[in-house]
Design a protein around this motif. Structure first.
Motif, PDB file in Angstrom:
ATOM      1  N   THR A 195       0.815  -1.221   0.000  1.00 38.36           N
ATOM      2  CA  THR A 195       0.000   0.000   0.000  1.00 38.36           C
ATOM      3  C   THR A 195       0.844   1.265   0.000  1.00 38.36           C
ATOM      4  N   ARG A 196       2.137   1.152   0.384  1.00 41.53           N
ATOM      5  CA  ARG A 196       3.012   2.310   0.570  1.00 41.53           C
ATOM      6  C   ARG A 196       2.367   3.319   1.512  1.00 41.53           C
ATOM      7  N   ASP A 197       1.811   2.766   2.584  1.00 35.45           N
ATOM      8  CA  ASP A 197       1.086   3.558   3.562  1.00 35.45           C
ATOM      9  C   ASP A 197       1.496   3.071   4.945  1.00 35.45           C
ATOM     10  N   ASP A 198       2.082   3.968   5.762  1.00 36.42           N
ATOM     11  CA  ASP A 198       2.547   3.521   7.075  1.00 36.42           C
ATOM     12  C   ASP A 198       1.403   3.256   8.052  1.00 36.42           C
ATOM     13  N   SER A 199       0.162   3.546   7.648  1.00 32.95           N
ATOM     14  CA  SER A 199      -0.982   3.208   8.509  1.00 32.95           C
ATOM     15  C   SER A 199      -1.514   1.805   8.219  1.00 32.95           C
ATOM     16  N   ALA A 200      -0.897   1.114   7.258  1.00 34.86           N
ATOM     17  CA  ALA A 200      -1.382  -0.212   6.861  1.00 34.86           C
ATOM     18  C   ALA A 200      -1.423  -1.206   8.014  1.00 34.86           C
ATOM     19  N   PRO A 201      -0.394  -1.284   8.882  1.00 35.46           N
ATOM     20  CA  PRO A 201      -0.483  -2.242   9.992  1.00 35.46           C
ATOM     21  C   PRO A 201      -1.699  -2.015  10.873  1.00 35.46           C
ATOM     22  N   GLY A 202      -2.029  -0.761  11.139  1.00 37.54           N
ATOM     23  CA  GLY A 202      -3.209  -0.473  11.948  1.00 37.54           C
ATOM     24  C   GLY A 202      -4.490  -0.882  11.255  1.00 37.54           C
ATOM     25  N   LEU A 203      -4.556  -0.649   9.944  1.00 39.61           N
ATOM     26  CA  LEU A 203      -5.745  -1.056   9.191  1.00 39.61           C
ATOM     27  C   LEU A 203      -5.904  -2.571   9.219  1.00 39.61           C
ATOM     28  N   LEU A 204      -4.787  -3.292   9.093  1.00 38.93           N
ATOM     29  CA  LEU A 204      -4.871  -4.752   9.129  1.00 38.93           C
ATOM     30  C   LEU A 204      -5.365  -5.224  10.488  1.00 38.93           C
ATOM     31  N   ARG A 205      -4.872  -4.613  11.560  1.00 41.64           N
ATOM     32  CA  ARG A 205      -5.335  -4.995  12.898  1.00 41.64           C
ATOM     33  C   ARG A 205      -6.832  -4.736  13.054  1.00 41.64           C
ATOM     34  N   SER A 206      -7.305  -3.616  12.525  1.00 39.76           N
ATOM     35  CA  SER A 206      -8.724  -3.301  12.665  1.00 39.76           C
ATOM     36  C   SER A 206      -9.593  -4.274  11.884  1.00 39.76           C
ATOM     37  N   LEU A 207      -9.088  -4.727  10.735  1.00 40.18           N
ATOM     38  CA  LEU A 207      -9.868  -5.676   9.926  1.00 40.18           C
ATOM     39  C   LEU A 207      -9.841  -7.075  10.518  1.00 40.18           C
ATOM     40  N   SER A 208      -8.799  -7.401  11.265  1.00 36.35           N
ATOM     41  CA  SER A 208      -8.678  -8.752  11.817  1.00 36.35           C
ATOM     42  C   SER A 208      -9.755  -9.043  12.845  1.00 36.35           C
ATOM     43  N   GLY A 209     -10.475  -8.023  13.278  1.00 36.56           N
ATOM     44  CA  GLY A 209     -11.597  -8.283  14.181  1.00 36.56           C
ATOM     45  C   GLY A 209     -12.719  -9.022  13.490  1.00 36.56           C
ATOM     46  N   ASP A 210     -12.858  -8.841  12.170  1.00 33.24           N
ATOM     47  CA  ASP A 210     -13.889  -9.552  11.412  1.00 33.24           C
ATOM     48  C   ASP A 210     -13.328 -10.920  11.029  1.00 33.24           C
ATOM     49  N   HIS A 211     -13.332 -11.845  11.976  1.00 35.15           N
ATOM     50  CA  HIS A 211     -12.498 -13.046  11.873  1.00 35.15           C
ATOM     51  C   HIS A 211     -12.801 -13.932  10.678  1.00 35.15           C
ATOM     52  N   LEU A 212     -14.045 -13.991  10.233  1.00 34.63           N
ATOM     53  CA  LEU A 212     -14.309 -14.881   9.109  1.00 34.63           C
ATOM     54  C   LEU A 212     -13.919 -14.263   7.780  1.00 34.63           C
ATOM     55  N   LEU A 213     -13.815 -12.947   7.710  1.00 33.10           N
ATOM     56  CA  LEU A 213     -13.423 -12.306   6.466  1.00 33.10           C
ATOM     57  C   LEU A 213     -11.932 -12.011   6.435  1.00 33.10           C
ATOM     58  N   VAL A 214     -11.359 -11.668   7.562  1.00 34.72           N
ATOM     59  CA  VAL A 214      -9.909 -11.500   7.694  1.00 34.72           C
ATOM     60  C   VAL A 214      -9.496 -12.341   8.899  1.00 34.72           C
ATOM     61  N   HIS A 215      -8.886 -13.470   8.614  1.00 32.10           N
ATOM     62  CA  HIS A 215      -8.631 -14.471   9.655  1.00 32.10           C
ATOM     63  C   HIS A 215      -7.163 -14.454  10.035  1.00 32.10           C
ATOM     64  N   GLU A 216      -6.862 -14.249  11.310  1.00 32.21           N
ATOM     65  CA  GLU A 216      -5.489 -14.294  11.801  1.00 32.21           C
ATOM     66  C   GLU A 216      -5.024 -15.749  11.887  1.00 32.21           C
ATOM     67  N   LEU A 217      -3.835 -16.001  11.382  1.00 30.40           N
ATOM     68  CA  LEU A 217      -3.277 -17.358  11.372  1.00 30.40           C
ATOM     69  C   LEU A 217      -2.458 -17.575  12.632  1.00 30.40           C
ATOM     70  N   GLY A 218      -3.165 -17.816  13.727  1.00 25.67           N
ATOM     71  CA  GLY A 218      -2.503 -18.061  15.001  1.00 25.67           C
ATOM     72  C   GLY A 218      -1.720 -16.848  15.465  1.00 25.67           C
ATOM     73  N   GLU A 219      -0.534 -17.107  16.011  1.00 28.48           N
ATOM     74  CA  GLU A 219       0.321 -16.035  16.518  1.00 28.48           C
ATOM     75  C   GLU A 219       1.429 -15.698  15.530  1.00 28.48           C
ATOM     76  N   SER A 220       1.259 -16.089  14.276  1.00 32.92           N
ATOM     77  CA  SER A 220       2.328 -15.924  13.288  1.00 32.92           C
ATOM     78  C   SER A 220       2.496 -14.499  12.798  1.00 32.92           C
ATOM     79  N   GLY A 221       1.491 -13.659  13.005  1.00 29.27           N
ATOM     80  CA  GLY A 221       1.526 -12.307  12.452  1.00 29.27           C
ATOM     81  C   GLY A 221       0.934 -12.227  11.058  1.00 29.27           C
ATOM     82  N   TRP A 222       0.546 -13.363  10.527  1.00 24.59           N
ATOM     83  CA  TRP A 222      -0.055 -13.416   9.189  1.00 24.59           C
ATOM     84  C   TRP A 222      -1.570 -13.516   9.304  1.00 24.59           C
TER      85      TRP A 222
END
Length: 908
Positions: A290-317
């Motif tokens: 994205t070339r956007d330094d706010s991307a990590p925060g956006l990913l964290r906010s989307l990870s709350g919607d677990h079935l649409l953005v699913h966190e793969l354990g504690e891997s950070g992916w």
């Protein structure tokens, strides 16, 4: 007038428990989860859109499972101001409780202690469940007031929050206090059984594989399942309809646009679009895309919607839902093709830097950037030919644009790598000279990188062909080339720089120089230890074990081999070809130690993986280990048959050590059969050949460190009546590895015993025990006849050292009568006509007479005899008669003359 009586129809709708779906199925599992969660003061049902969270709670309420009356409030932006929100809450509570319960409590503009105390007083003694649906719609000021109430909720008040993501409340405080019950997206996901029930209620039936595929595609997402059901209803072939179901269908894409993308807002929707090119995403990669330094925060906010953005354990992916991913990729490809290519380029560069070279090449190819594909392919992804990812590598390379110049050496090199990865060795060999013709015209560092790949592939093809000289020449140049590259020019080779050394080590093993091979293998580990994991580690450690056992370090070899095979056997996948060297090393070590049962098991395991493996030396040596096993068992026929089977395997031009080992075993077999003259002929032929090679200036004579034939020379001299020459013949062996030294000293002891030099015989046997006992080597003492045992007993009386080991040896080498042969031990059964020919052999008839009797030609008789000799493991007519009697293939002697075999057919 009470609040509940002045409610408008629209407001009343917000305060009504939603009606169940017409496609409702009973999900007792989810209902029980809600029972347990609502037993606590605060319950959070958090999941993305379309997960069925509202329906689940509404069903739970309508089934009467709530621990009291229910006050339901469906939230939207209209009630997104504090006064309206609290007004709706008070109205819902008053509708749920008896009239007048709340008295004159008024809706506050902001929550204060007075309001909280008023609710405490009015709700005291009442059990009530307050359900707030769509809490994600509430602004911060409303959430602040709600948070203040929830810190000290009135006794008897149970609050159920339904939200698409975790609201900004003090949830951790409630969680730590044990006051928070949670139901998440994973809890709401449909199981296979629930999915089948949903389909059956909709009149759709799928086979088990179809059901599994539907669960995989949907991820158990309720909306996805309902969309799939709509696409399959009425279809004549539901399985076909399912195969066509994807996020690109208008029905699915429309739902995701309206219910998911629109609700996320422009920033998060654009983030999803720019990060959809990869199958999984992490914060650093998202920032690059994205070339956007706010991307990590956006990913964290989307990870709350677990079935649409699913966190793969504690891997950070994280991973996006398959249907969402398909929809996003379809839109990106349709509307912003140039951006799609640029995003793939960025992903390729990032994955290459992260050491994910298969993904780096995949994204380079998807970017439609041929130069990038070639650079990544030759500089990094090429090293995957040494891993378990060879086949996927070949598939990706095959997708590279075929319109490029067929004379481009880099592209030709990449195609050769693809052909090799798909085991198309003929195509690989055809392409390599074309690369050689043009590689020197390339600028640096591209020339060196391409030349490195060329030499490595030439070495690998030489390994397939068993060509030691070419393998060594090409791999040694590869070692030089990789040493001159900078890491940034070829990231993959910078990590795998130790691999060419390993290929050189293979050539050293083939040539019978295990000490040099062991040094190279250890050096390769120092240069690239991080590369030797998984498949590569199994092969590398197996080669190390094989080098150790060939060096005579049997105990160390056994430990190394056991570590490898233990890892292989613990793996859920089938044994890899790369485990062949480890199984071979284990078999040889166990044979040396006298553990014949475990050696046989290791041989069988090695043979099961050797076929189709990358190294012909392994199956050849496994076949020769079978010969050794038969000799140890005293089964000369079995040894002959195994020797016959190994003849074709030893036809490779460069397997020097294996060829010599086979010759040595053939001599041992002849000695065991009492054919001393034949053994002498074989030894003389070997000596003549070696002399001729030494005189041939065109031949690069690289003899093994330890010539297996020299280890049997003493036994031949003994058997031929020349014991006085044995000590000199064994002089070299006794200075070599423990196995060779023990073998040489045992032969010397037998020779001195034959010469009646008892003191020298005992002394030589002592030296043999000195080198063999520390490792427990039994094999050097297995010499046909009983003389070894006699000398060992004499040594025990005279010297007494190594007493326990001597007892072990005596137990193992005492002569035992061989097991009676049976038809089951035949290499393959005789044909009917071959059995008739065998029946004539004791009659001493000539081949011509047998031919006349059977009505066939003399040449056909000869062909039958040749086949009989091969199957019985013999070399003469007399041996064939003896073996035929043992296998019960002949009629009784008295009956043969009176009952001549009848002709069995016309003349051939």
């Amino acid at each position: 007038m009470p609040r509940a009586e002045g409610v408008s129809p629209l407001a009343a709708a917000r305060l009504t428990v939603p009606l169940p779906s017409t496609r409702l199925i009973s999900r007792e599992r989810v209902t029980r989860l809600l029972d347990r969660a609502v037993a606590r003061p605060l319950t959070l049902v958090s999941a993305g859109p379309g997960t069925g969270k509202t329906l689940a709670v509404a069903t739970w309420v309508r089934e009467g499972r709530a621990p009291g009356p229910v006050a339901w409030v469906t939230l939207d932006r209209v009630v997104g101001v504090p006064s309206r929100f609290w007004g709706a809450v008070l109205t819902a509570l008053e509708r749920a409780l008896e009239p007048g319960t709340l008295g004159v409590v008024q809706s506050p503009r902001s929550v204060d202690d007075e309001f909280v105390e008023a609710l405490h007083g009015r709700l005291a003694g009442h059990q009530v469940v307050l359900v707030l649906d769509d809490v994600h719609e509430l602004p911060a000021d409303v959430l602040d007031g709600l948070d203040q109430l929830l810190r000290l909720p009135p006794e008897g008040l149970h609050v159920v929050l339904i939200s698409r993501h975790d609201p900004s409340l003090s949830l951790h405080r409630h969680r730590l206090a044990g006051h928070l019950g949670e139901v998440r997206a994973a809890d709401l996901a449909f199981t296979s059984a629930e999915t089948r029930q949903l389909l059956e209620d909709g009149g759709v039936r799928l086979a088990e594989d179809g059901l599994a595929e539907l669960v995989r595609i949907s991820g158990g997402w309720a909306a996805g399942l309902r969309l799939a059901l709509l696409s399959m209803e009425g279809a004549s072939d539901p399985q076909r309809a399912l195969r066509q179901f994807s996020g690109q269908q208008p029905l699915v894409a429309g739902y995701l646009d309206e219910e998911v993308m629109r609700s996320l807002g422009p920033a998060r929707a654009n983030f999803l679009l720019r990060t959809c090119v990869t199958d999984r995403i992490c914060a650093p990669l998202a920032e690059v895309l994205t070339r956007d330094d706010s991307a990590p925060g956006l990913l964290r906010s989307l990870s709350g919607d677990h079935l649409l953005v699913h966190e793969l354990g504690e891997s950070g992916w994280s991973r996006y839902h398959p249907l969402l991913l398909q929809t996003l990729r379809s839109r990106l490809n349709r509307d912003e093709l140039e951006l799609e290519h640029e995003l793939h380029r960025r992903a390729s560069v990032w994955f290459e830097g992260a050491g994910e070279w298969l993904l780096a090449l995949e994204h380079a190819v998807a970017s439609d950037d041929l130069a990038l594909s070639v650079r990544v392919g030759l500089g990094s992804s090429a090293v995957l030919v040494f891993s378990g990812h060879r086949s996927p590598l070949g598939s990706i390379i095959s997708r590279i644009c075929a319109q490029a110049s067929p004379h481009d050496p880099e592209l030709l090199m990449l195609r050769a790598l693809g052909a090799y990865s798909q085991d198309n060795h003929a195509r690989t060999v055809d392409l390599l000279p074309l690369v050689e013709a043009g590689v020197h015209e390339l600028p640096e560092p591209r020339r060196t990188i391409t030349l490195l790949n060329l030499r490595v592939l030439q070495a690998l093809e030489a390994r397939v062909a068993g060509d030691t000289e070419q393998l060594t020449r090409a791999s040694e140049e590869a070692v030089r080339l990789v040493g001159g590259l900078r890491g940034e020019d070829a990231p993959g080779w910078a990590v795998f720089r130790g691999v060419p050394l390993k290929i050189v080590a293979v050539g050293q093993l083939w040539s019978g120089r295990p000490a040099a091979a062991l040094r190279l293998l250890r050096q390769a580990m120092v240069f690239g230890q991080e590369t030797f994991t998984g498949y590569a580690a199994v092969y590398h450690q197996g080669l190390t074990a094989l080098a150790l056992v060939m060096c005579g370090q049997v105990a160390a070899a056994r430990r190394e081999a056991l570590a490898v095979v233990g890892q292989v056997e613990a793996s859920p996948i089938e044994r890899p070809h790369g485990s062949g060297p480890a199984w071979l090393a284990l078999a040889l070590a166990e044979q040396s130690l006298g553990h014949q049962e475990t050696a046989a098991s290791a041989l069988a395991a090695g043979e099961s993986v050797a076929v189709g493996g990358p190294d012909p030396f392994v199956p050849v040596c496994l076949a020769l280990a079978r010969v050794r096993a038969a000799l140890i068992a005293g089964d000369l026929r079995g040894a002959r048959r195994a020797l016959a089977r190994s003849e074709k395997d030893c036809a490779y031009p460069g397997l020097t050590y294996a060829v010599l080992l086979r010759a040595a075993l053939e001599i041992e077999v002849e000695l065991g059969a009492g054919n001393v003259d034949h053994a002498l002929e074989l030894l003389a032929a070997h000596d003549l050949r070696r002399t001729q090679l030494r005189g041939d200036a065109t031949v690069n004579l690289d003899w093994p460190d330890e010539d297996p034939i020299e280890l049997v020379r003493g036994l031949v001299l003994l058997a031929s009546g020349r014991p006085e020459q044995v000590r000199a013949a064994a002089a070299t062996a006794v200075e070599q590895s423990p196995s060779s030294a023990a073998t040489g000293w045992v032969a010397t002891a037998l020779a001195e015993d034959r010469l009646r030099h008892d003191v020298l015989a005992t002394e030589a046997m002592g030296y043999a025990l000195d080198v063999a006992a520390p490792q427990g080597l039994v094999l050097p003492f297995r010499v046909p006849g009983g003389h070894v045992a006699a000398i060992l007993r004499l040594h025990q009386l005279v010297d007494g050292r190594h007493g326990a080991f001597v007892q072990l040896l005596l137990q193992q080498i005492e002569v035992k009568p061989p097991a009676a042969p049976s038809l089951a031990t035949l290499l393959e059964p005789l044909t009917e006509r071959e059995r008739v020919v065998v029946a004539y052999l004791p009659t001493m008839r000539s081949n011509a007479e047998i031919a006349d009797e059977m009505g066939i030609s003399v040449n056909t008789v000869k062909q039958h005899l040749k086949s009989v000799h091969r199957k019985l493991g013999v070399t003469s007519r007399r041996e064939a008669v003896r073996a035929a009697r043992q296998f019960d293939l002949l009629p009784e002697p008295a009956g043969l003359e009176s009952a001549e075999p009848a002709p069995v057919g016309p003349r051939d």
